[in-house]
Structures are given as structure tokens and as C-alpha cells.
Design a protein around this motif. Sequence first.
Motif, PDB file in Angstrom:
ATOM      1  N   THR A 163       0.854  -1.142   0.176  1.00 51.01           N
ATOM      2  CA  THR A 163       0.017  -0.155   0.076  1.00 51.01           C
ATOM      3  C   THR A 163       0.980   1.246   0.040  1.00 51.01           C
ATOM      4  OG1 THR A 163      -0.144  -0.159   2.482  1.00 51.01           O
ATOM      5  CG2 THR A 163      -1.893  -1.206   1.260  1.00 51.01           C
ATOM      6  N   PHE A 164       2.050   1.151  -0.333  1.00 50.58           N
ATOM      7  CA  PHE A 164       3.100   2.162  -0.198  1.00 50.58           C
ATOM      8  C   PHE A 164       2.849   3.425  -0.873  1.00 50.58           C
ATOM      9  CE2 PHE A 164       7.167   4.319  -1.314  1.00 50.58           C
ATOM     10  CZ  PHE A 164       7.747   4.820   0.232  1.00 50.58           C
ATOM     11  N   ASN A 165       2.301   3.303  -2.299  1.00 52.61           N
ATOM     12  CA  ASN A 165       1.870   4.379  -2.858  1.00 52.61           C
ATOM     13  C   ASN A 165       0.796   5.462  -2.382  1.00 52.61           C
ATOM     14  OD1 ASN A 165       1.678   6.269  -4.986  1.00 52.61           O
ATOM     15  ND2 ASN A 165       1.552   5.218  -6.735  1.00 52.61           N
ATOM     16  N   SER A 166       0.897   6.345  -1.608  1.00 45.38           N
ATOM     17  CA  SER A 166      -0.086   7.082  -1.076  1.00 45.38           C
ATOM     18  C   SER A 166       0.238   8.597  -0.841  1.00 45.38           C
ATOM     19  CB  SER A 166      -0.335   6.470   0.498  1.00 45.38           C
ATOM     20  OG  SER A 166       0.746   6.712   1.243  1.00 45.38           O
ATOM     21  N   PRO A 167      -0.709   9.495  -0.706  1.00 48.69           N
ATOM     22  CA  PRO A 167      -0.469  10.620  -0.234  1.00 48.69           C
ATOM     23  C   PRO A 167       0.384  11.004   0.919  1.00 48.69           C
ATOM     24  CG  PRO A 167      -2.697  10.549  -0.563  1.00 48.69           C
ATOM     25  CD  PRO A 167      -2.099   9.140  -0.531  1.00 48.69           C
TER      26      PRO A 167
ATOM     27  N   ALA B 164       4.003  13.144   0.801  1.00 50.75           N
ATOM     28  CA  ALA B 164       4.268  14.233   1.622  1.00 50.75           C
ATOM     29  C   ALA B 164       5.651  13.931   2.258  1.00 50.75           C
ATOM     30  CB  ALA B 164       3.105  14.165   2.685  1.00 50.75           C
ATOM     31  N   ALA B 165       5.849  12.693   2.815  1.00 50.26           N
ATOM     32  CA  ALA B 165       7.212  12.242   3.639  1.00 50.26           C
ATOM     33  C   ALA B 165       8.138  12.620   2.905  1.00 50.26           C
ATOM     34  CB  ALA B 165       7.034  10.885   4.136  1.00 50.26           C
TER      35      ALA B 165
ATOM     36  N   PRO C  93      13.973   1.966  -0.164  1.00 50.93           N
ATOM     37  CA  PRO C  93      14.158   3.619   0.337  1.00 50.93           C
ATOM     38  C   PRO C  93      15.012   4.395   0.085  1.00 50.93           C
ATOM     39  CG  PRO C  93      13.555   1.958   2.021  1.00 50.93           C
ATOM     40  CD  PRO C  93      14.232   1.005   0.839  1.00 50.93           C
ATOM     41  N   SER C  94      16.422   4.128  -0.069  1.00 46.75           N
ATOM     42  CA  SER C  94      17.290   5.162  -0.401  1.00 46.75           C
ATOM     43  C   SER C  94      17.136   5.160  -1.823  1.00 46.75           C
ATOM     44  CB  SER C  94      18.754   4.562  -0.022  1.00 46.75           C
ATOM     45  OG  SER C  94      18.903   3.310  -0.314  1.00 46.75           O
ATOM     46  N   GLN C  95      17.010   4.404  -2.688  1.00 50.96           N
ATOM     47  CA  GLN C  95      17.004   4.521  -4.139  1.00 50.96           C
ATOM     48  C   GLN C  95      15.667   5.542  -4.389  1.00 50.96           C
ATOM     49  OE1 GLN C  95      19.177   3.617  -6.773  1.00 50.96           O
ATOM     50  NE2 GLN C  95      18.124   5.228  -7.789  1.00 50.96           N
ATOM     51  N   MET C  96      14.694   5.566  -3.777  1.00 54.21           N
ATOM     52  CA  MET C  96      13.732   6.278  -3.987  1.00 54.21           C
ATOM     53  C   MET C  96      14.016   7.550  -3.442  1.00 54.21           C
ATOM     54  SD  MET C  96      10.112   6.375  -1.765  1.00 54.21           S
ATOM     55  CE  MET C  96      10.980   6.695  -0.297  1.00 54.21           C
ATOM     56  N   MET C  97      14.973   7.976  -2.530  1.00 53.59           N
ATOM     57  CA  MET C  97      15.311   9.252  -2.109  1.00 53.59           C
ATOM     58  C   MET C  97      16.343   9.688  -3.149  1.00 53.59           C
ATOM     59  SD  MET C  97      13.113  10.155   0.025  1.00 53.59           S
ATOM     60  CE  MET C  97      14.068  11.904  -0.282  1.00 53.59           C
TER      61      MET C  97
ATOM     62  N   VAL D 232       7.763   7.485  -5.404  1.00 50.86           N
ATOM     63  CA  VAL D 232       7.004   6.814  -4.493  1.00 50.86           C
ATOM     64  C   VAL D 232       6.458   5.661  -5.370  1.00 50.86           C
ATOM     65  CG1 VAL D 232       4.866   6.823  -3.158  1.00 50.86           C
ATOM     66  CG2 VAL D 232       6.561   8.658  -2.786  1.00 50.86           C
ATOM     67  N   LYS D 233       5.950   6.085  -6.674  1.00 50.24           N
ATOM     68  CA  LYS D 233       5.297   5.174  -7.575  1.00 50.24           C
ATOM     69  C   LYS D 233       6.443   4.171  -8.054  1.00 50.24           C
ATOM     70  CE  LYS D 233       2.393   4.332 -11.478  1.00 50.24           C
ATOM     71  NZ  LYS D 233       3.488   3.220 -12.208  1.00 50.24           N
ATOM     72  N   ASP D 234       7.499   4.340  -8.377  1.00 51.65           N
ATOM     73  CA  ASP D 234       8.529   3.504  -8.651  1.00 51.65           C
ATOM     74  C   ASP D 234       8.922   2.768  -7.543  1.00 51.65           C
ATOM     75  OD1 ASP D 234      10.943   2.821 -10.717  1.00 51.65           O
ATOM     76  OD2 ASP D 234      11.886   3.210  -8.699  1.00 51.65           O
ATOM     77  N   ALA D 235       9.017   3.224  -6.198  1.00 51.99           N
ATOM     78  CA  ALA D 235       9.345   2.255  -5.179  1.00 51.99           C
ATOM     79  C   ALA D 235       8.060   1.367  -4.903  1.00 51.99           C
ATOM     80  CB  ALA D 235       9.552   3.211  -3.842  1.00 51.99           C
ATOM     81  N   HIS D 236       7.026   1.820  -5.106  1.00 49.09           N
ATOM     82  CA  HIS D 236       5.866   0.818  -4.841  1.00 49.09           C
ATOM     83  C   HIS D 236       5.909  -0.303  -5.892  1.00 49.09           C
ATOM     84  CE1 HIS D 236       1.549   0.022  -4.143  1.00 49.09           C
ATOM     85  NE2 HIS D 236       1.590  -0.205  -5.267  1.00 49.09           N
ATOM     86  N   ASP D 237       6.122   0.104  -6.993  1.00 51.34           N
ATOM     87  CA  ASP D 237       6.345  -0.699  -8.134  1.00 51.34           C
ATOM     88  C   ASP D 237       7.321  -2.081  -7.829  1.00 51.34           C
ATOM     89  OD1 ASP D 237       4.048   0.376  -9.426  1.00 51.34           O
ATOM     90  OD2 ASP D 237       5.221   1.221 -10.752  1.00 51.34           O
ATOM     91  N   ARG D 238       8.455  -1.666  -7.375  1.00 46.28           N
ATOM     92  CA  ARG D 238       9.537  -2.527  -6.966  1.00 46.28           C
ATOM     93  C   ARG D 238       9.485  -3.339  -6.002  1.00 46.28           C
ATOM     94  NH1 ARG D 238      14.839   0.721  -5.982  1.00 46.28           N
ATOM     95  NH2 ARG D 238      15.841  -1.654  -5.897  1.00 46.28           N
TER      96      ARG D 238
END
Length: 514
Positions: free
Chosen positions: A294-298, A302-303, A477-481, A495-501
Motif C-alpha cells: 500500500t506504499f503509493n499514497s499521499p 508528503a514524507a 527507500p534510499s534509491q527512492m530518495m 514513490v510510485k517507482d518504489a511501490h512498483d519495485r
Amino acid sequence: MASDQPQGRISRRKFLRASLMGAGATLLAACGGASTTEAPTSPPAATTAAAPAATTAAAPTAAAAAGPTAAATTAAAPTAAAPAPTNTPAPLPEGAAGKLTVIHRTEYFETVQQKFRDAVTDYAKNKGIQLDISTANPEVFGDFLAKMQAAVQAGVPPDLGYHTLSIPQMHSLDIVEDVTDVVEQAIKMYGDVVPVTAAKNAQFDGRWFAVPFMSQTGGWFGRKDVFQAAGVDVNTLDTLDQRRDAALKISDASKKIWGWGLTINKSGDGHGFIVDVLQAFGASFTDQSGQKVTFNSPQAVAAVKWLQETYTGEKYKPMLPPGIESWTDTSNNEAYLAGTIALTANQFSIYAKAKKDKNPVFPNTALLHKFKTNDGKLLEAGQNGWFTIFKGSKNIDIAKELILHMLQPQIFDPMVQEGGALFLPAYKNQWTDEILKIDPNFATVKEIIFNPEAYTGTSYPADPNAAIDGILAAAIPSQMMANVTTGKMSAEDAVKDAHDRIVQLFEEAGLPQA
């Protein structure tokens, strides 16, 4: 309270894909999570053991690891980077009937490790059984969990391990024995297990597959003298925004003091802080079942935007020490103990090292609770170090007896005394007045470890499981950032990319997301 949800095993191939076990193996030698998200810091370089050598009870060898304190004699270098792996990893010691085979993690302080080894050696000698005791560093053994699974399948596993590895991963691989009787006896003798999340990590379908041996926790550390000079009481900073703004206020590059000592680079500390911020904003990797991503979220977006502002915005640039974007797990330790940063989060190695070396930052160090979430929760807890008996052990009964032997106050308490808050009790009644007198900050540590909120770290609000453990191992997480701070992606796209991974990882682990 343990989860009522069954946590089934997944195939070895799927598990290996999901959790990238080589990264998981590094937990064995780590001195513990760098934050309450179970991200470990690296041990001192000098703790790396040589290839394991068998010892006998009648003639025990010297400690398998050189003293951790020898690795760092200056305040600026409390922990060195782990040494490069050996070219030819050593095989695991093989278990056999009539020979007690024990492997244990490397302790941050050699005196704790030596007391552990001495107690095991004395026990084996009194029992008249041969002893093989080894320090099980990943630099020696390579892919520890894969090798342990192979040893179990070959019928020659070591008997007993003391470590901080993921019990959900070990249970998924079916390499540990049921030790419910030992845990129940320990609870009868020493009270309930702490932290309250221990059962969520080691109990499956009502049965324990690891015995809690010790506990530890991370904390936030602030230079109260530096903050006081700027008119700030560091103990009143309860939120992320308060801590960030205060860190900016006290920063002064001309005096080589920067307020902010937390990185988002690929590292245990970086992943831990990213997850902490995500959770503060209400984001989570999965729903409460731990099965649905459920990671891809508002809340996650925001975080990420808050972190983006912190690390790339002009406003907060003055509080960031040079090179923070490439820090590793040891960098904040070195900077804090050198007196160049005023606020950081870490395992208690940073505190213990400052105390032991009489570093001038020590008397001016305030131990802080974790910041509150945006909705006012305090998501902090301790972690456990575990005893596990490996599946098919030839000496199960004596291994169980040894575990209870090691929990006796005359054996256990001296290790707490020497552990510098890195080796603490895992049962409520072991937290005696004598233990609390060891250090004035132990009262705060106890509050963290006794937190009634069932905070499960990275997996929160779900119970831990092998697939979630794989998220940090895959450095998502670090790749996302990095995608955001380099300008490669917007916060929403990252965030969407991290969610998909994460979805891909879960599906490869046998958890379909469609």
C-alpha cells in the motif's frame, strides 16, 4: 501478544529473491539496529573473526575476535567500516552428536563477548562435552542463511546460534527448532518478554522459534550544551519539524558545528531514518496484514517531499555537514564524537563509546525519545538478540539447558554491566534496581524498551515477515530518495517507482498483488 495470523513458509528460491539474503547476513555481526526500524550499524573492524576453530571444554581458545575498542582509539573513529569479505568464505562449523557447536555474533565491546564465551566454555566443561565455539561474521562465512539452510539439509547444522538475524526469514527457510518450552520457562523465571514486539518477530502459530536473550534499542542523541547556548532545550523537541528547525538554528559552519546528523544515503542508518519519516507521516509499506503493498499514497509523497526539502532546499543547507549525502553507517558516529554535529540518531554504540573514552561530548549528551508522529504517536521500541537452535541439531537438550544457564543473573548481569546499553535484559523482572543504577540514562532506555505500543519497525503496522524484510535489503527507500534528490524523478514518481519495485518483490516471494 503474538500475531494470530499464520506466517507460512515460502520456497527457498522465492525467499532468496525477496530478501536478498546476502544483505540479511550482515545483521549477524552488527551491534544492533541503528534506529527502531531495525537497521543495524556496522561493528568495529577489529571484531572480525578468523575462520572458526573448534575448541574443547578442557582447553578453550582465546576470544575469536580482536577487541572492538582496539579498532577505534580516538573520539572521531568509534566504528570503522566492515572489512572486505574474504576471497574464500569459510564453511560453517559442522554439528555432531556429543559436540556442542555454538556460533555467536560479534559484540561491540570485547569484554561482553569474552564473558559470553567464558560462560559457554565453563558450561561445556562442567557438562563434560566437547565445545566448538565460533564468532559468526558474514565476512568469514559469506551468505550465512543460505549456508545454514544447506547445513540443515545435509544434517550437520551447528547446535546453537546467538544473533540478531531476522527470525521470520529463518522460520521461512525452516532452519530453526521450536523452543517454546525454553521461552515459557524463561518467562516463568524472569517475567514477560520485552519489548512487546518480540513475539511478533519470533512466534508463529503460537509457537516460539527463537528465545529472546537480550535487548537493545536506538535513540536520538543531542548536544544539550550546543542547543542551550542557542536558547533551545533539546529535551522539548518532540516533532520532526521542531528538531529540524532547532538544528538549523544552532548550526555554525565557522565553528565547524552542524545541527543535522542524519543521512538518507544507502546505509542502515539512512534506511532507518527514511522509514521513520515515512511512518511519521502515516505511510506504510503494506496494510496491516503484511500481504498487500500500500506504499503509493499521499502520506508517502508528503514524507518524501519533507525529506526532499530537508536535503535539497536552500533553507536547510546550512545545517547539513559536508558530505552527508554520501555518509555510511559509521559517519554520524564519527562526526558526533568529533564534536561536529549536534543531533543524530543511532544505536547506543555512539553513547557507549563516548562514555568509555571520556569524550568531552559525553557529559553534554542528552538521550532523547524518538520524535512523535504527525498524529501524536510515539513509535519506538527495542529489538532483541536471539538464541536459536538449528533444525536437526544433534544436541537439542543440552543447547536448551545452555540457554537457560546464560540467562542466570550471575551470568547475564555482568554482561549488562559491561555492555554500555548495547546489551540489556529481555525480560521484565531482569530490569532490577541494580541494573538501572548502572547508568542514569537506563531509566529512559527502559521506557523505550517497555513501550506498550506494539511498534514492529519497518513492517509497522503489520507483523514482521520475510517479504517486508526484503524491502530494506533491496535498498528501495534510499534509491527512492536518490531518484528525488538527484532530480531524476518527482516525489510522486519516486514513490510510485518504489511501490512498483515492492510489488515485484512481493510477487516474486509468492504474494500476488493483482
